[in-house]
Design an enzyme around this catalytic site. Structure first.
Site, PDB file in Angstrom:
ATOM      1  N   GLY A  58       5.224   7.373   1.284  1.00 45.81           N
ATOM      2  CA  GLY A  58       5.765   6.533   0.229  1.00 45.81           C
ATOM      3  C   GLY A  58       5.160   5.151   0.266  1.00 45.81           C
ATOM      4  N   LYS A  80       9.096   0.268   4.339  1.00 44.80           N
ATOM      5  CA  LYS A  80       8.487   1.550   4.021  1.00 44.80           C
ATOM      6  C   LYS A  80       9.527   2.351   3.268  1.00 44.80           C
ATOM      7  CE  LYS A  80       5.324   4.096   6.828  1.00 44.80           C
ATOM      8  NZ  LYS A  80       5.072   4.570   8.189  1.00 44.80           N
ATOM      9  N   ASP A 119      -1.961  10.961  14.259  1.00 44.08           N
ATOM     10  CA  ASP A 119      -2.707  10.389  13.136  1.00 44.08           C
ATOM     11  C   ASP A 119      -3.239   9.002  13.502  1.00 44.08           C
ATOM     12  OD1 ASP A 119      -3.896  10.333  10.680  1.00 44.08           O
ATOM     13  OD2 ASP A 119      -2.084   9.736   9.587  1.00 44.08           O
ATOM     14  N   GLY A 147       0.833  -1.200   0.000  1.00 47.21           N
ATOM     15  CA  GLY A 147       0.000   0.000   0.000  1.00 47.21           C
ATOM     16  C   GLY A 147       0.857   1.234   0.000  1.00 47.21           C
TER      17      GLY A 147
END
Ligand SMILES: *[C@@H]1O[C@H](CO)[C@@H](O)[C@H](O)[C@H]1NC(C)=O
Ligand SMILES: *[C@@H]1O[C@H](CO)[C@@H](O)[C@H](O)[C@H]1NC(C)=O
Length: 822
Positions: free
Chosen positions: A517, A533, A630, A512
């Site tokens: 990124g 990642k 978040d 994903g």
């Protein structure tokens, strides 16, 4: 002149004579008179337990609505009526007297001090009653006498449980006989000094629970004491004393550790909002706690069935009995030892260290010297460090059979057990697991300096390793791998290794798109699955966030945070390597029609609780305060056992000790989860995370997204809907259909209620994560929530600027970044 001095002395003594925290020599305290500590924290006086006609002298909290005794003087020699008196003698001895017979029914004992001149007794705000020379420092180590040396069933912060080696006084706790009788009960909590000191709970003369030796970080057998955000623990072994002590990290917290009448240790917090003592993380009893259940060389694992197993290289003494789960004969070596110089040691990991009553220790020796020492004495059966913190130090040797061992799924101690030459595992096998490069990430005030040093360090090592042509992971200097001290090390991965693992970043491996990124799945040479990642090369803002994440998460270790395995910085490539979470994000379960059926209420309840613990860890870590900024369901990943782990620290902010909130003009986060003060004004604090957590609770229970929630009769979001149902007493209608009837109604209602407390409009109304966990885990009454943030209400004119921007923004679920126009 004489008169002047006399006057001066008189004058000077007047305020003290009446000081309420002090009793002078020859002074008497009668019934209904009390001594109160300077800040009015504790009070000492006569009392009678609720259903008792006996009378005692004790100490209790002055300002707590629920009378709670922390110390009792004459616990075994009560008074029959209210005529008793408490006196401090000229010799500095505290006496409780039966005034009818004039007998002392209790005394603090003859003082060891040779000549006492002007003794005074003083009740301190720690809850300690001390007798000392007038004018002497009240914080001295050994006053003439102190109640902290003679505990009853309560360990207060600052008390030392263990031994004063100078006075030879053992400080230990004993349970009460019954709720109304503070007399010495059958259980005691103490430090056993035979061999290497270890913590034990005794039932009379019998071992009830062996907490085990202190390994530098925790007691080997009390795994619950790890990674605790409420308390600091210490265990001190010095020439003067040996003791265990705890202090709350939040010094204003009122807390106590009690040895209950059933021998259980329980820790309590006073919760101001409910006016109740709340238990903190009740210790879970399990069968493996039973002392020596699997006998010698047997190991107990709670997640195996049957729970007992012989250690590797050992076999049941009586295989038939062992088969029938009769473990009383224990285990023995498959190949007996015969003191052959070829004998060596195999490494056993994740253990509770065996009983140390037949052991020997030295706190200075190294592990190499320790192995030598053990090898040189044929009756030495095992060795390990005394202190696993730092790079490990000290030497602990066992003689005789090893008993009361258990094996944990993770996080236990390492033990080196003597085995015959033919049983020795190859050195290569046992040690290759520990090859790691250590990067020290200092906590400094200037973030820039940290950034630069990390980059330099990474580069330096890469160069060095390229020159050597060796695998990127270098052996640590001592070649050992221990649990417990790895929070500051971050392995480096070579780019070629990542290329190989991810099939050259093949699209098939792409999981994903993260905050900065793409994320790829990879498989390392050894089969370990990883998530990589990869920072997009073009993003400059991403670099900042990348380093932010490296710094934030490399210092974090918690079972509910996703684990960073390492980083890769080569040329323009910057990557973070995480453990792979096969079950993806929580959103893929909660919001999916078929998947959601896999999560029943108990599973959801546990997930909520564990997310809360992860978040609490971020907010209350003793050194840093981390605001995630978040939090959302898609950032909660699930491992193979469906344990939730908070991920994506790209937006996280680290706060210093006292900083409570900050302001940013770059609001990052996700609509639907952002608190109003953050989305609107860019103000974020731990309370804005609490808001997001509240949304998460409601979404988990309801199975619907807060954002984009639509119900025929409502133009509301999920929060508003939950608020209205709550006010109408119809909260249960919120529960996801797939949960059906199989829910614990009071738990569900409680969770919704806590969720609503978290999403209140005003940050100061929202609870802290400490309180959230206490509220979720207890049963007392909860405060009523105020109107939530982003509540649009049934009438249009309530709509605020903030909620309208919220209403109209686009529907996508990606993290957003918006410049605040202020
Ligand atoms: C003092 O001792 C007498 C005689 O044993 C007893 O009857 C009385 O109850 C005692 N008083 C108190 C206050 O315990
Ligand atoms: C081995 O250690 C035990 C226990 O400390 C001790 O009694 C014994 O004397 C030692 N034997 C040798 C040969 O050092």
């Amino acid at each position: 002149m004489m008169i002047f001095i006399l006057l001066l002395v008189l004058y000077a003594s007047i305020p003290f004579t009446y000081a309420a925290d002090t009793i002078f020599a020859n002074q008497t305290v009668r019934y209904n008179e009390t001594i109160v500590s300077a800040q009015e924290t504790f009070e000492l006086g006569f009392f009678s337990p609720s259903n008792s006609t006996n009378h005692y002298v004790g100490i209790w909290y002055k300002n707590i609505s629920k009378r709670t005794y922390v110390w009792v003087a004459n616990r075994n020699t009560p008074l029959a009526d209210t005529s008793g008196e408490l006196t401090l003698t000229l010799q500095g001895v505290l006496i409780i007297r039966n005034t009818t017979t004039d007998d002392a029914i209790w005394s603090s004992g003859n003082s060891s001090a040779t000549s006492v001149k002007n003794p005074i007794g003083q009740l301190l705000d720690t809850g300690n009653f001390i007798i000392h020379e007038e004018g002497e420092d009240i914080n001295q180590e050994d006053p003439i006498w102190q109640s902290f040396d003679f505990m009853t069933n309560t360990l207060l912060p600052g008390m030392k449980l263990g031994w004063n080696l100078v006075t030879r006084i053992e400080r230990y706790m004993t349970s009460w006989k019954s709720e109304d009788d503070p007399g010495s009960g059958e259980f005691s909590f103490r430090i056993d000094m035979r061999g290497y000191p270890q913590m034990v709970i005794m039932d009379g003369e019998k071992m009830k629970l062996r907490g085990g030796p202190w390994n530098g970080l925790r007691f080997s057998g009390i795994t619950q004491l790890r990674q605790n955000q409420y308390f600091n623990f210490t265990f001190v072994i010095s020439k003067r004393e040996i003791y265990y002590q705890y202090n709350p990290i939040d010094t204003s917290a009122i807390t106590r550790l009690v040895l209950q009448r059933n021998g259980e240790l329980e820790r309590f917090f006073w919760l101001e909002t409910t006016q109740e003592w709340n238990p903190f993380l009740a210790r879970q009893n399990d069968i493996c706690e039973q002392y020596g259940l699997c006998q010698k060389y047997g190991s107990c694992s709670i997640d195996k069935s049957p729970v007992c197993e012989c250690l590797k290289g050992f076999e049941p003494v009586s295989p038939d009995q062992w088969q029938t789960t009769d473990w009383t004969q224990g285990c023995r070596r498959t190949i007996p030892l015969d003191c052959d110089p070829e004998e060596g040691f195999n490494k056993y990991s994740n253990l509770k260290l065996p009983d140390t009553r037949e052991s020997w220790y030295d706190q200075i020796m190294t592990l190499v010297e320790c192995e030598k020492k053990c090898k040189s004495n044929c009756s030495c059966t095992a060795y390990t460090y005394t202190n696993i913190s730092g790079s490990g130090s000290g030497c602990l040797l066992w003689f005789g059979g090893l008993i009361d061992i258990r094996t944990y799924a993770e996080g236990g101690d390492t033990l080196y057990i003597r085995v015959s030459a033919s049983e020795l595992e190859s050195v290569e096998n046992s040690r290759s697991a520990g090859r790691k490069v250590r990067i020290i990430v200092p906590i400094a005030f200037v973030v820039l300096i940290i950034l630069v040093s990390i980059c330099l360090y990474c580069r330096f090592h890469r160069k060095k390793q390229q020159q050597q042509g060796a695998p990127l992971n270098k052996l640590r200097h001592d070649g050992e791998n221990r649990s417990g001290d790895e929070d500051l090390e971050l392995p480096l991965f070579g780019l070629s290794r990542i290329h190989a693992a991810t099939n050259n970043f093949s699209l098939n491996n792409k999981l994903g798109e993260g905050g900065f990124g793409p994320v790829y799945k990879g498989i390392l040479e050894d089969g370990q699955e990883i998530a990589v990642k990869r920072l997009s090369k073009t993003s400059t803002q991403g670099l900042h966030e990348f380093m932010n994440e490296v710094i934030s998460i490399s210092k974090l270790q918690h079972r509910n945070l996703v684990k960073l395995l390492g980083c890769c910085i080569e040329g323009a490539e910057k990557m973070l390597i995480y453990e792979y979470m096969p079950n993806k994000g929580l959103d893929s379960f909660i919001f999916d029609k078929t998947q959601s059926e896999l999560l029943d209420w108990p599973a959801r309840c546990r997930i909520i609780d564990e997310i809360a613990r992860g978040l609490l860890y971020l907010h209350r870590d003793s050194r840093l305060r981390i605001i995630h900024r978040d939090l959302k369901l898609s950032n909660i990943l699930l491992d193979k056992d469906m344990n939730p782990k908070i991920s994506d620290f790209g937006m996280a902010r680290t706060f210093g000790g006292n900083q409570m909130e900050a302001n940013t003009n770059r609001v990052v986060g996700t609509y639907g989860y952002m608190a109003p003060e953050y989305a609107g004004d860019g103000i974020f604090s731990i309370k804005s995370d609490v808001y997001s957590f509240g949304v998460i609770i409601l979404e988990i229970i309801c199975g619907k997204k807060n954002r984009g929630f639509a119900q025929d009769e409502h133009s509301n979001n999920l929060i508003g809907h939950a608020w209205e149902l709550h006010n109408e007493g119809r909260s249960l209608e919120l529960v996801a259909k797939c949960l059906g009837e199989l829910i614990n109604v009071s738990q569900v209602l409680r969770s919704i209620h806590v969720g609503l407390l978290c999403v209140q409009r005003h940050p100061e109304d929202r609870p802290t994560m400490t309180n959230v966990i206490l509220m979720l885990g207890s049963e007392g009454p909860l405060p009523s929530p105020n109107e939530p943030g982003f509540y649009v209400g049934k009438t249009k004119h309530n709509t605020t600027q903030v909620s309208s921007s919220y209403e109209t923004s686009s529907n996508n679920e990606l993290s957003i970044t918006m410049l605040n126009g202020r």
